[in-house]
Scaffold this motif. Structure first.
Motif, short mmCIF file in Angstrom:
data_model
loop_
_atom_site.label_atom_id
_atom_site.label_comp_id
_atom_site.label_asym_id
_atom_site.label_seq_id
_atom_site.Cartn_x
_atom_site.Cartn_y
_atom_site.Cartn_z
N TRP A 62 0.84 -1.20 0.00
CA TRP A 62 0.00 0.00 0.00
C TRP A 62 0.88 1.25 0.00
O TRP A 62 0.58 2.23 -0.70
CB TRP A 62 -0.92 0.00 1.21
CG TRP A 62 -1.83 1.20 1.26
CD1 TRP A 62 -1.57 2.41 1.82
CD2 TRP A 62 -3.12 1.30 0.65
NE1 TRP A 62 -2.63 3.27 1.64
CE2 TRP A 62 -3.59 2.62 0.91
CE3 TRP A 62 -3.93 0.43 -0.06
CZ2 TRP A 62 -4.85 3.07 0.48
CZ3 TRP A 62 -5.18 0.86 -0.50
CH2 TRP A 62 -5.62 2.17 -0.23
N THR A 67 -1.06 1.69 -8.00
CA THR A 67 -2.44 1.22 -7.98
C THR A 67 -2.54 -0.29 -7.99
O THR A 67 -3.27 -0.89 -7.19
CB THR A 67 -3.23 1.82 -9.15
OG1 THR A 67 -3.33 3.23 -8.97
CG2 THR A 67 -4.63 1.23 -9.23
N ARG A 70 -1.48 -1.70 -4.72
CA ARG A 70 -2.48 -1.46 -3.68
C ARG A 70 -3.64 -2.45 -3.80
O ARG A 70 -4.20 -2.89 -2.78
CB ARG A 70 -2.99 -0.02 -3.74
CG ARG A 70 -1.99 0.96 -3.15
CD ARG A 70 -2.50 2.37 -3.09
NE ARG A 70 -1.68 3.15 -2.17
CZ ARG A 70 -1.91 4.43 -1.86
NH1 ARG A 70 -2.94 5.08 -2.40
NH2 ARG A 70 -1.12 5.06 -1.01
N ALA A 73 -2.44 -5.48 -2.24
CA ALA A 73 -2.44 -5.27 -0.79
C ALA A 73 -3.81 -5.53 -0.18
O ALA A 73 -3.93 -6.15 0.89
CB ALA A 73 -1.98 -3.85 -0.47
N MET A 90 -6.59 5.70 4.77
CA MET A 90 -6.55 4.95 3.51
C MET A 90 -7.65 5.38 2.55
O MET A 90 -7.42 5.52 1.34
CB MET A 90 -6.63 3.45 3.79
CG MET A 90 -5.38 2.89 4.47
SD MET A 90 -5.58 1.20 5.08
CE MET A 90 -5.55 0.28 3.53
N ALA A 94 -6.97 6.75 -1.20
CA ALA A 94 -7.22 5.67 -2.16
C ALA A 94 -7.19 6.18 -3.60
O ALA A 94 -6.62 5.57 -4.49
CB ALA A 94 -8.56 4.99 -1.86
N VAL A 99 -9.38 1.01 -6.45
CA VAL A 99 -8.79 0.94 -5.11
C VAL A 99 -9.83 1.32 -4.06
O VAL A 99 -9.99 0.64 -3.03
CB VAL A 99 -7.54 1.84 -4.99
CG1 VAL A 99 -7.01 1.84 -3.56
CG2 VAL A 99 -6.45 1.38 -5.96
#
Length: 226
Positions: A62, A67, A70, A73, A90, A94, A99
């Motif tokens: 993250w 992207t 993430r 993640a 977060m 984002a 995401v």
């Protein structure tokens, strides 16, 4: 020090694997929807699968800001391990739609702080954060509506949805449709609001899919339920 080097090496290896999966055609399609990666999501899930659940790795992925990383993640993290402050941070960073969507659906909805965040985010000045609050509210409308003022939610949708930014508008529309589908006593009002506002009436819909236009969505889902 060795642990840090090993962690950095794992992140670098995953980033390299994702980079090798980049497809310019997929990136072009994703960019039209606000996303900035070109990795097929089935292949991305295949990257995540052998990693299993690994919270430390998820945090490191993250932190890259990438992207695709993430998204991996969010697939390998432990949803219940985040505190409310971490999830609040977060959702604010984002950025990309996919995401944001996976964070809400795969992580926040499974987290014990979901209701606390839902209440806070419903009044947040950031429309993207507020959209997460509406997504969590839609979840409650379906699974645990006790304590929600559904009529007041419809009042807010009626007064604000038409001019809301895209992501927030979409989330409010989903809540409108869900109220109409799940609560027969409010169905006519929900359909009526949809017909007056005409939000997403012309949204292109693939064959076999239900239109996101609330009146059509409500009627189709009610019919399917018999």
């Amino acid at each position: 020090m060795t642990d840090t080097i090993d962690a950095d090496a794992r992140v670098a290896a995953i980033l390299g694997e994702l980079s090798a999966l980049e497809d310019p055609r997929i990136r072009a399609v994703n960019e039209r929807h606000g996303d900035d990666h070109g990795v097929n999501l089935t292949k991305l899930r295949a990257v995540a699968k052998p990693l299993k659940t690994d919270q430390d790795l998820a945090l490191a992925l993250w932190a890259t800001g990438d992207t695709a990383a993430r998204l991996v993640a969010l697939l390998v993290c432990r949803p219940k391990a985040f505190d409310a402050a971490a999830l609040d941070a977060m959702i604010r960073e984002a950025g990309r739609p996919k995401v944001h969507d996976w964070l809400v659906n795969y992580v926040i909805k499974k987290n014990p702080h979901a209701e606390e965040l839902r209440v806070t985010w419903m009044d947040d000045p950031d429309p993207d954060v507020r959209s997460a609050g509406w997504a969590l509210t839609t979840e409650r409308v379906t699974k645990n509506p006790d304590g929600l003022d559904l009529a007041a939610l419809l009042d807010t949708v009626e007064s604000e949805m038409k001019d809301a930014p895209g992501r927030l508008q979409w989330a409010m529309n989903a809540c409108l449709a869900t109220i109409g589908i799940e609560h027969p006593d409010l169905r006519d009002r929900a359909v009526g609001i949809g017909e007056r506002l005409r939000v997403l009436e012309d949204y292109p819909t693939s064959p076999g899919c239900i239109s996101p236009y609330a009146p059509v969505w409500i009627r189709e889902m009610v019919a399917r339920k018999g």
